[in-house]
Design a protein around this motif. Structure first.
Motif, mmCIF file in Angstrom:
data_model
loop_
_atom_site.group_PDB
_atom_site.id
_atom_site.type_symbol
_atom_site.label_atom_id
_atom_site.label_comp_id
_atom_site.label_asym_id
_atom_site.label_seq_id
_atom_site.Cartn_x
_atom_site.Cartn_y
_atom_site.Cartn_z
ATOM 1 N N ALA A 358 0.912 -1.159 0.000
ATOM 2 C CA ALA A 358 0.096 0.063 -0.040
ATOM 3 C C ALA A 358 0.879 1.078 -0.037
ATOM 4 O O ALA A 358 1.999 1.459 0.671
ATOM 5 N N SER A 359 0.487 2.415 -0.632
ATOM 6 C CA SER A 359 1.134 3.509 -0.703
ATOM 7 C C SER A 359 0.044 4.659 -0.517
ATOM 8 O O SER A 359 -0.891 4.664 -0.759
ATOM 9 N N PHE A 360 0.717 5.647 0.633
ATOM 10 C CA PHE A 360 -0.071 6.858 0.802
ATOM 11 C C PHE A 360 1.026 8.030 1.236
ATOM 12 O O PHE A 360 2.013 7.576 1.702
ATOM 13 N N ASP A 361 0.544 9.052 1.634
ATOM 14 C CA ASP A 361 1.418 10.199 2.070
ATOM 15 C C ASP A 361 0.839 10.497 3.438
ATOM 16 O O ASP A 361 -0.144 10.417 3.905
ATOM 17 N N TRP A 362 1.937 10.181 4.430
ATOM 18 C CA TRP A 362 1.788 10.282 5.858
ATOM 19 C C TRP A 362 1.069 11.850 6.342
ATOM 20 O O TRP A 362 0.317 11.731 6.880
ATOM 21 N N LYS A 363 1.651 12.759 5.524
ATOM 22 C CA LYS A 363 1.248 14.135 5.918
ATOM 23 C C LYS A 363 -0.349 14.328 5.759
ATOM 24 O O LYS A 363 -1.088 15.217 6.324
ATOM 25 N N CYS A 364 -0.964 13.597 4.866
ATOM 26 C CA CYS A 364 -2.285 13.747 4.448
ATOM 27 C C CYS A 364 -3.217 12.555 4.985
ATOM 28 O O CYS A 364 -4.394 12.335 4.874
ATOM 29 N N SER A 365 -2.433 11.411 5.762
ATOM 30 C CA SER A 365 -3.219 10.203 6.317
ATOM 31 C C SER A 365 -3.658 9.633 4.872
ATOM 32 O O SER A 365 -4.844 8.972 5.329
ATOM 33 N N GLY A 366 -3.181 9.552 4.023
ATOM 34 C CA GLY A 366 -3.681 8.969 2.706
ATOM 35 C C GLY A 366 -3.110 9.933 1.478
ATOM 36 O O GLY A 366 -2.072 10.446 1.802
ATOM 37 N N VAL A 367 -3.403 9.332 0.340
ATOM 38 C CA VAL A 367 -2.981 10.125 -1.005
ATOM 39 C C VAL A 367 -3.389 11.316 -0.986
ATOM 40 O O VAL A 367 -4.580 11.526 -0.828
ATOM 41 N N CYS A 368 -2.407 12.317 -1.041
ATOM 42 C CA CYS A 368 -2.881 13.689 -1.179
ATOM 43 C C CYS A 368 -3.776 14.111 -2.431
ATOM 44 O O CYS A 368 -3.224 13.597 -3.532
ATOM 45 N N ASN A 369 -4.703 14.770 -2.468
ATOM 46 C CA ASN A 369 -5.698 14.863 -3.425
ATOM 47 C C ASN A 369 -5.686 13.544 -4.248
ATOM 48 O O ASN A 369 -5.226 13.496 -5.209
ATOM 49 N N PRO A 370 -6.424 12.529 -3.811
ATOM 50 C CA PRO A 370 -6.538 11.250 -4.284
ATOM 51 C C PRO A 370 -7.215 11.123 -5.541
ATOM 52 O O PRO A 370 -7.171 10.401 -6.335
#
Length: 393
Positions: A358-370
């Protein structure tokens, strides 16, 4: 006056008596000494000595009858076997209790079919619940266009691989709401929702997590149950391969483990109202998986289903899940492939032959602008279309 010879006779008689008394006293003293120390014991002494000999003989016999070291080992071996048998029975009883509770949950959810025969749960390898909200239609479409199979492929994945994928959502606070109608209409098109008996709300995620696992356990008899957010990119083939490595373990909790700080500040985003339960200021939470994605084995999901009414809910959903397993015999698997960053992080790992789960951005708690970026992440970090069909478990 008395004659002198009469007084002398009286003195002789007195002396004779004294001598006689002295003889008697000596005799009795001799008897006393002989009775205590002499070689001729009296009846009482003989009885005591016979009793002492019997005790000595008994102790001797006990010493001779003591098991030899080999016999000790045999006894310890039997004790060990008995202990193992008891442990096996206890585990079997626990398993039966969990299966019974899951069956009861299934009956309560579906009712009983005609003739009093309850609905049978479907067998599966994994149930993947994608946590979503009423306002996330565009996110769901992005997921459908990237990593989540659609239509016949989704159905084939269930039938051939035992992989169940559903968007999980509850209902609004008012009945027959326009929001519920929109979800019903969307489900008629895609057939990829799992509706929960839960009132949706951001601060009710812990309750939603409990209800998701309970509902999933009632519907499917799976080896694993996974929760993932709708703004996370997932490689299903890699997830299946990862879970397959832990299939034989009874109670596993897999994810990116952390121990974040307990935030007492009311103005903080992840404020914990019950911060005082964790000790003094500056303390950290116990070990738990980050909330973007995690997997738990059947026994743990069934445990949640059985104990749902009494499991305490903290402010944060991932903390709540970790709390429910404290005190249980659970193996925490810290798998950093379940929390890769977006490109270039996951891209570099893929090029090195280690595709991320799985991949996501920690700063956004998910993919930023998914909605805009999920397709980009998929193009750079996807495992490929055929990976899911070749994955073995």
């Amino acid at each position: 006056m008395k004659p002198k010879n009469g007084g002398a006779a009286s003195e002789r008689r007195l002396l004779s008596r004294r001598i006689l008394l002295l003889c008697f006293a000596s005799f009795f003293l001799g008897m006393l000494i002989t009775d205590r120390f002499g070689s001729v014991p009296g009846p009482v002494v003989v009885q005591h000595r016979l009793h002492d000999r019997e005790e000595l003989q008994s102790v001797s016999e006990k010493f001779v009858a003591r098991p030899k070291p080999a016999e000790d080992r045999d006894i310890m071996g039997e004790v060990s076997k008995t202990h193992e048998a008891i442990q096996y029975l206890e585990k079997s009883i626990d398993t039966l209790q969990m299966e019974l509770a899951a069956k009861r949950s299934s009956n309560e959810l579906h009712g009983e079919s005609a003739g009093g025969i309850s609905t049978q749960r479907k067998r599966a390898f994994v149930v993947i619940g994608i946590n979503t909200a009423f306002s996330s239609r565009k996110r769901r479409d992005s997921v459908r266009e990237t990593w989540m199979p659609q239509g016949e492929k989704l159905k084939k994945l269930e039938e051939e691989k035992g992989i169940i994928i559903r968007f999980t959502i509850g209902h609004s606070a008012t009945s027959n709401n326009v929001l519920d109608k929109a979800i019903d209409a969307e489900d008629k098109i895609h057939h990829d929702f799992l509706r929960l008996d839960h009132v949706e709300g951001y601060h009710k995620l812990s309750a939603k997590t409990k209800i998701f696992f309970s509902t999933a356990v009632a519907l499917w008899d799976a080896d694993f149950y996974v929760k993932v957010d709708d703004d996370v990119h997932l490689n299903i083939g890699m997830l299946i391969a990862t879970l397959g490595r832990h299939k034989l373990k009874p109670r596993v909790y897999i994810g990116c483990m952390k121990s974040g700080p307990v935030l007492a500040d009311k103005n903080a985003k992840y404020h914990e109202p019950e911060f005082w339960k964790f000790g003094e200021d500056g303390n950290k939470y116990f070990r738990h998986a980050t909330g973007q994605i995690y997997a738990i084995s059947k026994d743990l999901a069934t445990y949640i289903s059985i104990n749902q009414p009494i499991l305490h809910k903290y402010a944060n959903e991932d903390v709540s899940l970790g709390a429910w397993f404290i005190g249980l015999d659970v193996e925490h698997i810290d798998d950093r492939d379940m929390c890769c960053g977006t490109p270039p992080d996951c891209e570099w790992k893929a090029q090195a032959g280690s595709v991320c789960v799985a991949s996501f951005d920690w700063k956004c708690s998910g993919v930023c602008n998914p909605v805009e970026r999920l397709k980009y992440v998929h193009s750079r970090c996807s495992e490929g279309q055929d990976a899911i069909w070749s994955a073995s478990f």
